[in-house]
Design an enzyme around this catalytic site. Structure first.
Site, mmCIF file in Angstrom:
data_model
loop_
_atom_site.group_PDB
_atom_site.id
_atom_site.type_symbol
_atom_site.label_atom_id
_atom_site.label_comp_id
_atom_site.label_asym_id
_atom_site.label_seq_id
_atom_site.Cartn_x
_atom_site.Cartn_y
_atom_site.Cartn_z
ATOM 1 N N GLU A 200 3.810 -8.504 5.716
ATOM 2 C CA GLU A 200 2.592 -8.218 4.609
ATOM 3 C C GLU A 200 1.842 -9.495 4.300
ATOM 4 O O GLU A 200 2.462 -10.647 4.072
ATOM 5 C CB GLU A 200 3.272 -7.543 3.318
ATOM 6 N N TYR B 212 -2.666 -14.770 11.718
ATOM 7 C CA TYR B 212 -1.726 -13.945 12.302
ATOM 8 C C TYR B 212 -2.732 -12.954 13.406
ATOM 9 O O TYR B 212 -1.850 -12.744 14.421
ATOM 10 C CB TYR B 212 -1.539 -12.830 10.950
#
Length: 159
Positions: free
Chosen positions: A112, A124
């Site tokens: 998350e 990411y």
């Protein structure tokens, strides 16, 4: 070639120990408005989660923690000391995390991230994670709560 082979000789990665927790928490407190407590880090160590620190000449500069179960890894925390951010250390930590997850049999990794953390989201994505969902009101925020983007990466066996 692993994520650490490009480092200077002094740079290293090793498992986190209880005697690292004061230094780890000091970085956490500088990096986040809503930091984890020392107790949370201690609980992760005692649960035998993969917890690693990045160090340079004995000084802790960053860390990551994850859980692994049933073929899935979940990134719990990745952090680089604020004064060292933007120098590729986060990428190296994330690449090491992926290698360790793969080595422990994980087929996918979840995490998350705050939608407001644009730098982390970009990292990411560049490292192969994709957004797969959203958790409403997941994180504490100054004005209440902030959603979390849920991201995942499939791990394929290395050639």
């Amino acid at each position: 070639m692993n994520a650490w082979s490009k480092q200077t000789p002094a740079m290293g990665l090793r498992p986190m120990r209880e005697d690292d927790l004061v230094a780890v928490h000091a970085i956490e407190a500088r990096a986040y408005e809503f930091p984890w407590s020392v107790g949370i880090f201690r609980d992760c160590l005692r649960a035998d989660y993969p917890c690693w620190v990045m160090h340079d000449q004995g000084r802790i500069e960053g860390y990551f923690l994850m859980s692994i179960a049933a073929g899935e890894a979940h990134v719990l925390n990745v952090c680089v000391a604020p004064e060292l951010q933007g120098q590729g250390h986060g990428r190296r930590l994330l690449q090491a995390l992926v290698q360790i997850a793969r080595g422990r049999g994980a087929a996918r990794i979840f995490l998350e991230v705050r939608p407001s953390n644009i730098g982390a989201i970009g990292l990411y994505h560049r490292e192969g994670f994709n957004e797969i969902g959203r958790r409403p009101r997941y994180y504490p925020a100054r004005d209440g709560r902030e959603d979390a983007l849920v991201m995942a990466m499939e791990l394929f066996p290395e050639d």
